[in-house]
Design a protein around this motif. Structure first.
Motif, short mmCIF file in Angstrom:
data_model
loop_
_atom_site.label_atom_id
_atom_site.label_comp_id
_atom_site.label_asym_id
_atom_site.label_seq_id
_atom_site.Cartn_x
_atom_site.Cartn_y
_atom_site.Cartn_z
N MET A 37 -38.75 36.23 -27.10
CA MET A 37 -38.94 35.87 -25.72
C MET A 37 -37.60 35.94 -25.01
SD MET A 37 -41.04 32.62 -24.24
CE MET A 37 -40.03 31.34 -24.90
N SER A 38 -37.60 36.51 -23.83
CA SER A 38 -36.37 36.64 -23.07
C SER A 38 -36.02 35.33 -22.40
CB SER A 38 -36.53 37.75 -22.03
OG SER A 38 -37.48 37.34 -21.06
N ALA A 39 -34.92 35.32 -21.64
CA ALA A 39 -34.50 34.12 -20.94
C ALA A 39 -35.47 33.77 -19.82
CB ALA A 39 -33.09 34.30 -20.40
N ALA A 40 -36.22 34.75 -19.32
CA ALA A 40 -37.21 34.49 -18.27
C ALA A 40 -38.40 33.74 -18.87
CB ALA A 40 -37.67 35.80 -17.66
N GLU A 41 -39.09 32.99 -18.02
CA GLU A 41 -40.23 32.23 -18.51
C GLU A 41 -41.38 33.15 -18.92
OE1 GLU A 41 -41.59 29.03 -16.16
OE2 GLU A 41 -39.74 27.90 -16.42
N LEU A 42 -42.09 32.71 -19.93
CA LEU A 42 -43.26 33.44 -20.41
C LEU A 42 -44.40 33.26 -19.41
CD1 LEU A 42 -44.34 34.97 -22.98
CD2 LEU A 42 -45.28 32.76 -23.66
N THR A 43 -45.02 34.34 -19.02
CA THR A 43 -46.14 34.27 -18.08
C THR A 43 -47.46 34.20 -18.86
OG1 THR A 43 -46.39 36.67 -17.98
CG2 THR A 43 -44.85 35.65 -16.40
N PRO A 44 -48.52 33.72 -18.22
CA PRO A 44 -49.82 33.68 -18.91
C PRO A 44 -50.27 35.04 -19.46
CG PRO A 44 -49.90 32.26 -17.00
CD PRO A 44 -48.58 32.99 -16.93
N PRO A 45 -50.11 36.16 -18.72
CA PRO A 45 -50.50 37.44 -19.32
C PRO A 45 -49.66 37.81 -20.55
CG PRO A 45 -50.35 37.66 -16.93
CD PRO A 45 -49.79 36.31 -17.29
N GLU A 46 -48.37 37.44 -20.53
CA GLU A 46 -47.53 37.70 -21.70
C GLU A 46 -47.97 36.84 -22.88
OE1 GLU A 46 -43.80 36.80 -19.86
OE2 GLU A 46 -43.25 38.92 -19.74
N ALA A 47 -48.35 35.59 -22.61
CA ALA A 47 -48.84 34.72 -23.68
C ALA A 47 -50.08 35.33 -24.32
CB ALA A 47 -49.15 33.32 -23.13
N ALA A 48 -50.96 35.87 -23.50
CA ALA A 48 -52.17 36.51 -24.02
C ALA A 48 -51.82 37.74 -24.85
CB ALA A 48 -53.08 36.91 -22.86
N ARG A 49 -50.85 38.49 -24.38
CA ARG A 49 -50.44 39.71 -25.10
C ARG A 49 -49.83 39.34 -26.45
NH1 ARG A 49 -45.68 42.64 -25.25
NH2 ARG A 49 -44.77 41.33 -23.64
N TRP A 50 -48.97 38.32 -26.48
CA TRP A 50 -48.34 37.91 -27.74
C TRP A 50 -49.38 37.33 -28.71
CZ3 TRP A 50 -43.87 39.33 -29.64
CH2 TRP A 50 -42.89 39.80 -28.77
N ALA A 51 -50.33 36.58 -28.18
CA ALA A 51 -51.39 36.04 -29.04
C ALA A 51 -52.20 37.16 -29.67
CB ALA A 51 -52.30 35.11 -28.24
N ALA A 52 -52.55 38.15 -28.85
CA ALA A 52 -53.32 39.29 -29.36
C ALA A 52 -52.51 40.05 -30.40
CB ALA A 52 -53.72 40.21 -28.21
N ARG A 53 -51.22 40.19 -30.14
CA ARG A 53 -50.35 40.90 -31.09
C ARG A 53 -50.29 40.18 -32.43
NH1 ARG A 53 -44.18 42.97 -29.93
NH2 ARG A 53 -43.88 43.86 -31.97
N ALA A 54 -50.37 38.84 -32.39
CA ALA A 54 -50.35 38.05 -33.62
C ALA A 54 -51.73 37.95 -34.27
CB ALA A 54 -49.83 36.65 -33.32
N GLY A 55 -52.74 38.57 -33.64
CA GLY A 55 -54.08 38.53 -34.19
C GLY A 55 -54.84 37.27 -33.86
N LEU A 56 -54.40 36.53 -32.84
CA LEU A 56 -55.06 35.28 -32.45
C LEU A 56 -55.99 35.52 -31.27
CD1 LEU A 56 -51.94 32.98 -32.59
CD2 LEU A 56 -53.71 33.22 -34.32
N VAL A 57 -57.13 34.92 -31.33
CA VAL A 57 -58.07 34.99 -30.21
C VAL A 57 -57.69 33.87 -29.24
CG1 VAL A 57 -60.47 34.83 -29.51
CG2 VAL A 57 -59.87 35.90 -31.69
N LEU A 58 -57.31 34.24 -28.03
CA LEU A 58 -56.89 33.25 -27.03
C LEU A 58 -57.79 33.40 -25.80
CD1 LEU A 58 -54.81 31.08 -26.29
CD2 LEU A 58 -53.35 32.90 -25.40
N PRO A 59 -58.69 32.44 -25.59
CA PRO A 59 -59.57 32.52 -24.42
C PRO A 59 -58.76 32.56 -23.12
CG PRO A 59 -60.27 30.76 -25.90
CD PRO A 59 -58.94 31.24 -26.38
N ALA A 60 -59.27 33.22 -22.12
CA ALA A 60 -58.57 33.40 -20.85
C ALA A 60 -58.17 32.08 -20.20
CB ALA A 60 -59.44 34.22 -19.89
N GLU A 61 -59.00 31.05 -20.34
CA GLU A 61 -58.67 29.76 -19.72
C GLU A 61 -57.51 29.05 -20.40
OE1 GLU A 61 -62.08 29.02 -22.59
OE2 GLU A 61 -61.72 30.47 -20.99
N ARG A 62 -57.08 29.53 -21.55
CA ARG A 62 -55.95 28.92 -22.29
C ARG A 62 -54.62 29.62 -22.05
NH1 ARG A 62 -55.77 24.46 -23.97
NH2 ARG A 62 -54.75 24.93 -25.89
#
Length: 69
Positions: free
Chosen positions: A1-26
């Motif tokens: 993660m860079s010095a900039a804050e993680l955005t919700p779409p980035e969180a979803a992308r990282w979760a998917a990359r790790a193989g985790l199912v992350l519902p949109a509301e989370r």
């Protein structure tokens, strides 16, 4: 993660990359928690532990307790 804050779409992308199912509301909640953890770790990285021995040097059995007050 860079010095900039993680955005919700980035969180979803990282979760998917790790193989985790992350519902949109989370997405926003996960991003907020990740940003908080990142801010706490950033503070810990600023601490000076130069005079602190590594944990492997600690031996609990060798402690001497003094009950004197």
């Amino acid at each position: 993660m860079s010095a900039a804050e993680l955005t919700p779409p980035e969180a979803a992308r990282w979760a998917a990359r790790a193989g985790l199912v992350l519902p949109a509301e989370r997405h926003a909640a996960v991003a907020a928690v990740a940003n908080h953890i990142h801010s706490v770790v950033a503070v810990l990285r600023e601490l000076d532990f130069e005079d602190v021995p590594p944990a492997a040097a600690y031996r609990a059995a060798e402690e001497h307790h003094d009950a004197a007050v």
